[in-house]
Design an enzyme around this catalytic site. Structure first.
Site, PDB file in Angstrom:
ATOM      1  N   LYS A  83       6.239  -0.266  -0.965  1.00 20.15           N
ATOM      2  CA  LYS A  83       5.211   0.508  -1.675  1.00 20.15           C
ATOM      3  C   LYS A  83       5.222   1.942  -1.183  1.00 20.15           C
ATOM      4  O   LYS A  83       5.131   2.191   0.023  1.00 20.15           O
ATOM      5  CB  LYS A  83       3.836  -0.060  -1.336  1.00 20.15           C
ATOM      6  CG  LYS A  83       3.204  -0.920  -2.385  1.00 20.15           C
ATOM      7  CD  LYS A  83       1.799  -1.249  -1.871  1.00 20.15           C
ATOM      8  CE  LYS A  83       1.030  -2.104  -2.778  1.00 20.15           C
ATOM      9  NZ  LYS A  83      -0.265  -2.452  -2.169  1.00 20.15           N
TER      10      LYS A  83
HETATM   11  C1  E4P Z   1      -2.810  -2.942  -4.610  1.00 13.20           C
HETATM   12  O1  E4P Z   1      -1.638  -3.030  -4.368  1.00 13.20           O
HETATM   13  C2  E4P Z   1      -3.855  -2.660  -3.602  1.00 13.20           C
HETATM   14  O2  E4P Z   1      -3.512  -3.335  -2.421  1.00 13.20           O
HETATM   15  C3  E4P Z   1      -5.204  -3.199  -3.993  1.00 13.20           C
HETATM   16  O3  E4P Z   1      -5.189  -3.772  -5.269  1.00 13.20           O
HETATM   17  C4  E4P Z   1      -6.335  -2.275  -3.740  1.00 13.20           C
HETATM   18  O4  E4P Z   1      -7.527  -2.916  -4.118  1.00 13.20           O
HETATM   19  P1  E4P Z   1      -8.959  -2.399  -3.684  1.00 13.20           P
HETATM   20  O5  E4P Z   1      -9.281  -1.186  -4.496  1.00 13.20           O
HETATM   21  O6  E4P Z   1      -9.881  -3.545  -3.991  1.00 13.20           O
HETATM   22  O7  E4P Z   1      -8.885  -2.090  -2.215  1.00 13.20           O
END
Ligand code: E4P
Length: 224
Positions: A83
């Site tokens: 990522k």
């Molecule tokens: C996605 O890859 C992120 O890890 C995640 O969906 C973030 O979610 P949040 O906004 O609930 O922290």
């Protein structure tokens, strides 16, 4: 639509994996920090549990740093996806990683132009953050819809991974929008099974089965 778990918790991943509906996992530095374990050992355990893509997030801000991290992550397991954030440096890194055959998930996406940039860079996944847009007072799901419509006009290989999903309605809306993947907290995946009519129906069926068994038993006893 593929279902990913948005967690680094092994117990949650084991449980969802046992249901046979888990297609992948997305982790982030917040999830990993919560587990308080060695990053590499944790990711390797997750990757061994789940054969699908497991996203592992970089924590540097320059492309060279991200590429170095990505090259290390890629040695941890064959199903690691790296990522990177949607920044010019993140996209520079994404391009290089694509050339090296390391799949990338472009994260922290909050607009359609950002998603288009990720697709042009050859990302395997692009992650629009629905819940965080909702938190900011805008309709987060509209972004997923817009990305799916825009991508449908072209031949990008990038999958739309709806992220920051907070409740089952987000999953329904992601599916209707045509998102390829929904990544969700464990609690939301559990909620997807639930319907009050299922509980009531099951209770009645089981009660009827028990009643018949009791009746048959009573008849047998009366005969002897
Ligand atoms: C996605 O890859 C992120 O890890 C995640 O969906 C973030 O979610 P949040 O906004 O609930 O922290």
């Amino acid at each position: 639509m593929e279902f990913f778990l948005d967690t680094a918790n092994l117990e949650e991943i084991r449980t969802a994996q046992s249901w046979g509906i888990l297609d992948g996992v997305t982790t982030n530095p917040t999830h990993v920090a919560k587990e308080g374990q060695d990053h590499k050992a944790l990711i390797q355990e997750i990757c061994a549990l789940v054969p699908g893509p497991v996203s592992v997030e970089t924590t540097t801000v320059d492309a060279e740093g991200m590429i170095r991290e990505a090259e290390v992550f890629a040695t941890w397991a064959p199903n690691v996806v790296v990522k990177v954030p949607i920044t010019p440096e993140g996209i520079r890194a994404a391009r290089v990683l694509r050339g090296k055959g390391i799949p990338v998930n472009v994260t922290l996406v909050f607009s359609l132009p950002q998603a288009l940039i990720a697709a042009k860079a050859g990302a395997r996944f692009v992650s629009p953050f629905v819940g965080r847009l909702d938190d900011a007072g805008t309709d987060g799901m509209q972004l997923v819809r817009d990305i799916c419509v825009a991508f449908s006009h072209y031949t990008f290989e990038t999958k739309v991974l709806a992220a920051s999903l907070r409740h089952p309605v987000h999953i329904i809306q992601s599916a209707l929008a045509g998102a390829h993947v929904a990544t969700m907290p464990f609690k939301v995946m559990e909620q997807l099974f639930k319907h009050p009519l299922t509980d009531i129906g099951l209770e009645r069926f089981l009660a009827d089965a028990r009643r018949l068994a009791a009746e048959l038993e009573a008849r047998k006893t009366a005969r002897v």
